[in-house]
Design a protein around this motif. Structure first.
Motif, PDB file in Angstrom:
ATOM      1  N   GLN A 181       7.670  -0.919   7.626  1.00  0.00           N
ATOM      2  CA  GLN A 181       6.923   0.331   7.794  1.00  0.00           C
ATOM      3  C   GLN A 181       6.791   0.703   9.272  1.00  0.00           C
ATOM      4  O   GLN A 181       6.927   1.866   9.647  1.00  0.00           O
ATOM      5  CB  GLN A 181       5.541   0.220   7.148  1.00  0.00           C
ATOM      6  N   ALA A 182       6.535  -0.264  10.109  1.00  0.00           N
ATOM      7  CA  ALA A 182       6.433  -0.002  11.546  1.00  0.00           C
ATOM      8  C   ALA A 182       7.778   0.469  12.094  1.00  0.00           C
ATOM      9  O   ALA A 182       7.837   1.388  12.908  1.00  0.00           O
ATOM     10  CB  ALA A 182       5.980  -1.257  12.280  1.00  0.00           C
ATOM     11  N   TYR A 183       8.856  -0.108  11.619  1.00  0.00           N
ATOM     12  CA  TYR A 183      10.192   0.284  12.059  1.00  0.00           C
ATOM     13  C   TYR A 183      10.480   1.723  11.643  1.00  0.00           C
ATOM     14  O   TYR A 183      10.988   2.514  12.426  1.00  0.00           O
ATOM     15  CB  TYR A 183      11.243  -0.663  11.482  1.00  0.00           C
ATOM     16  N   ARG A 184      10.128   2.066  10.417  1.00  0.00           N
ATOM     17  CA  ARG A 184      10.380   3.422   9.901  1.00  0.00           C
ATOM     18  C   ARG A 184       9.568   4.449  10.681  1.00  0.00           C
ATOM     19  O   ARG A 184      10.056   5.536  10.943  1.00  0.00           O
ATOM     20  CB  ARG A 184      10.061   3.493   8.412  1.00  0.00           C
ATOM     21  N   ARG A 185       8.335   4.112  11.067  1.00  0.00           N
ATOM     22  CA  ARG A 185       7.495   5.027  11.855  1.00  0.00           C
ATOM     23  C   ARG A 185       8.151   5.332  13.201  1.00  0.00           C
ATOM     24  O   ARG A 185       8.097   6.437  13.691  1.00  0.00           O
ATOM     25  CB  ARG A 185       6.120   4.420  12.091  1.00  0.00           C
ATOM     26  N   ASP A 186       8.746   4.322  13.807  1.00  0.00           N
ATOM     27  CA  ASP A 186       9.358   4.480  15.128  1.00  0.00           C
ATOM     28  C   ASP A 186      10.652   5.293  15.089  1.00  0.00           C
ATOM     29  O   ASP A 186      11.036   5.899  16.085  1.00  0.00           O
ATOM     30  CB  ASP A 186       9.650   3.109  15.764  1.00  0.00           C
ATOM     31  N   THR A 187      11.334   5.301  13.946  1.00  0.00           N
ATOM     32  CA  THR A 187      12.622   5.993  13.867  1.00  0.00           C
ATOM     33  C   THR A 187      12.498   7.397  13.320  1.00  0.00           C
ATOM     34  O   THR A 187      13.465   8.139  13.338  1.00  0.00           O
ATOM     35  CB  THR A 187      13.616   5.193  13.006  1.00  0.00           C
ATOM     36  N   GLN A 207      -1.548 -15.434  11.767  1.00  0.00           N
ATOM     37  CA  GLN A 207      -1.228 -14.454  10.740  1.00  0.00           C
ATOM     38  C   GLN A 207      -0.104 -13.567  11.268  1.00  0.00           C
ATOM     39  O   GLN A 207      -0.254 -12.915  12.295  1.00  0.00           O
ATOM     40  CB  GLN A 207      -2.438 -13.596  10.393  1.00  0.00           C
ATOM     41  N   THR A 208       1.001 -13.571  10.574  1.00  0.00           N
ATOM     42  CA  THR A 208       2.125 -12.726  10.976  1.00  0.00           C
ATOM     43  C   THR A 208       2.241 -11.545  10.023  1.00  0.00           C
ATOM     44  O   THR A 208       1.795 -11.625   8.874  1.00  0.00           O
ATOM     45  CB  THR A 208       3.439 -13.529  10.965  1.00  0.00           C
ATOM     46  N   PRO A 209       2.821 -10.439  10.474  1.00  0.00           N
ATOM     47  CA  PRO A 209       2.983  -9.298   9.579  1.00  0.00           C
ATOM     48  C   PRO A 209       3.982  -9.618   8.477  1.00  0.00           C
ATOM     49  O   PRO A 209       4.908 -10.401   8.673  1.00  0.00           O
ATOM     50  CB  PRO A 209       3.515  -8.185  10.495  1.00  0.00           C
ATOM     51  N   SER A 210       3.752  -9.002   7.326  1.00  0.00           N
ATOM     52  CA  SER A 210       4.700  -9.190   6.225  1.00  0.00           C
ATOM     53  C   SER A 210       5.971  -8.409   6.529  1.00  0.00           C
ATOM     54  O   SER A 210       6.011  -7.557   7.418  1.00  0.00           O
ATOM     55  CB  SER A 210       4.084  -8.689   4.913  1.00  0.00           C
ATOM     56  N   LEU A 211       6.993  -8.702   5.793  1.00  0.00           N
ATOM     57  CA  LEU A 211       8.256  -7.989   5.949  1.00  0.00           C
ATOM     58  C   LEU A 211       8.049  -6.499   5.672  1.00  0.00           C
ATOM     59  O   LEU A 211       8.613  -5.649   6.355  1.00  0.00           O
ATOM     60  CB  LEU A 211       9.312  -8.589   5.018  1.00  0.00           C
ATOM     61  N   GLU A 212       7.217  -6.185   4.698  1.00  0.00           N
ATOM     62  CA  GLU A 212       6.925  -4.777   4.364  1.00  0.00           C
ATOM     63  C   GLU A 212       6.228  -4.081   5.533  1.00  0.00           C
ATOM     64  O   GLU A 212       6.566  -2.958   5.882  1.00  0.00           O
ATOM     65  CB  GLU A 212       6.062  -4.696   3.098  1.00  0.00           C
ATOM     66  N   GLN A 213       5.255  -4.743   6.169  1.00  0.00           N
ATOM     67  CA  GLN A 213       4.569  -4.163   7.322  1.00  0.00           C
ATOM     68  C   GLN A 213       5.535  -3.935   8.481  1.00  0.00           C
ATOM     69  O   GLN A 213       5.479  -2.913   9.161  1.00  0.00           O
ATOM     70  CB  GLN A 213       3.415  -5.060   7.769  1.00  0.00           C
ATOM     71  N   GLU A 214       6.419  -4.866   8.690  1.00  0.00           N
ATOM     72  CA  GLU A 214       7.410  -4.721   9.747  1.00  0.00           C
ATOM     73  C   GLU A 214       8.340  -3.555   9.451  1.00  0.00           C
ATOM     74  O   GLU A 214       8.658  -2.746  10.331  1.00  0.00           O
ATOM     75  CB  GLU A 214       8.223  -6.012   9.891  1.00  0.00           C
TER      76      GLU A 214
END
Length: 106
Positions: free
Chosen positions: A99-105, A90-97
């Motif tokens: 969101q994770a990117y936005r949290r880090d920035t 199971q890989t993360p969806s593009l949306e999950q990725e």
């Protein structure tokens, strides 16, 4: 297997990985300031890789022991990877990725 000290074919003091133990190793500098590597050849004279100083210094018995240890370690890793390959992936969806990117920035 035959191990021969030869002039390094790599530029500079580039590290190599020992084909026997898997550890990182650096060329040895001789009296003429040349960089040497212990090159491993098979019975047909084909180069298979390099050996580190510690493996070469351990002699035939030590090399055989180190090879057996590495074989066991690699077999355990293969078994672990085979188990992973047999499970559902199971890989993360593009949306999950995203969101994770936005949290880090932020």
């Amino acid at each position: 297997m035959k191990i021969v000290w030869e002039q390094s074919i790599y530029v500079g003091n580039a590290p190599v990985f020992c084909s026997i133990c898997g550890c990182q190793s650096y060329p040895v500098r001789n009296q003429n300031n040349q960089l040497l590597l212990a090159v491993i050849y098979n019975k047909q004279g084909v180069a298979l890789g390099e050996a580190c100083r510690d493996c070469v210094a351990s002699g035939s018995v030590g090399i055989r022991s180190r090879l057996e240890e590495r074989i066991q370690s690699l077999q355990a890793k293969i078994a672990e990877l085979q188990t992973l390959a047999e499970t559902e992936i199971q890989t993360p969806s593009l949306e999950q990725e995203f969101q994770a990117y936005r949290r880090d920035t932020v």
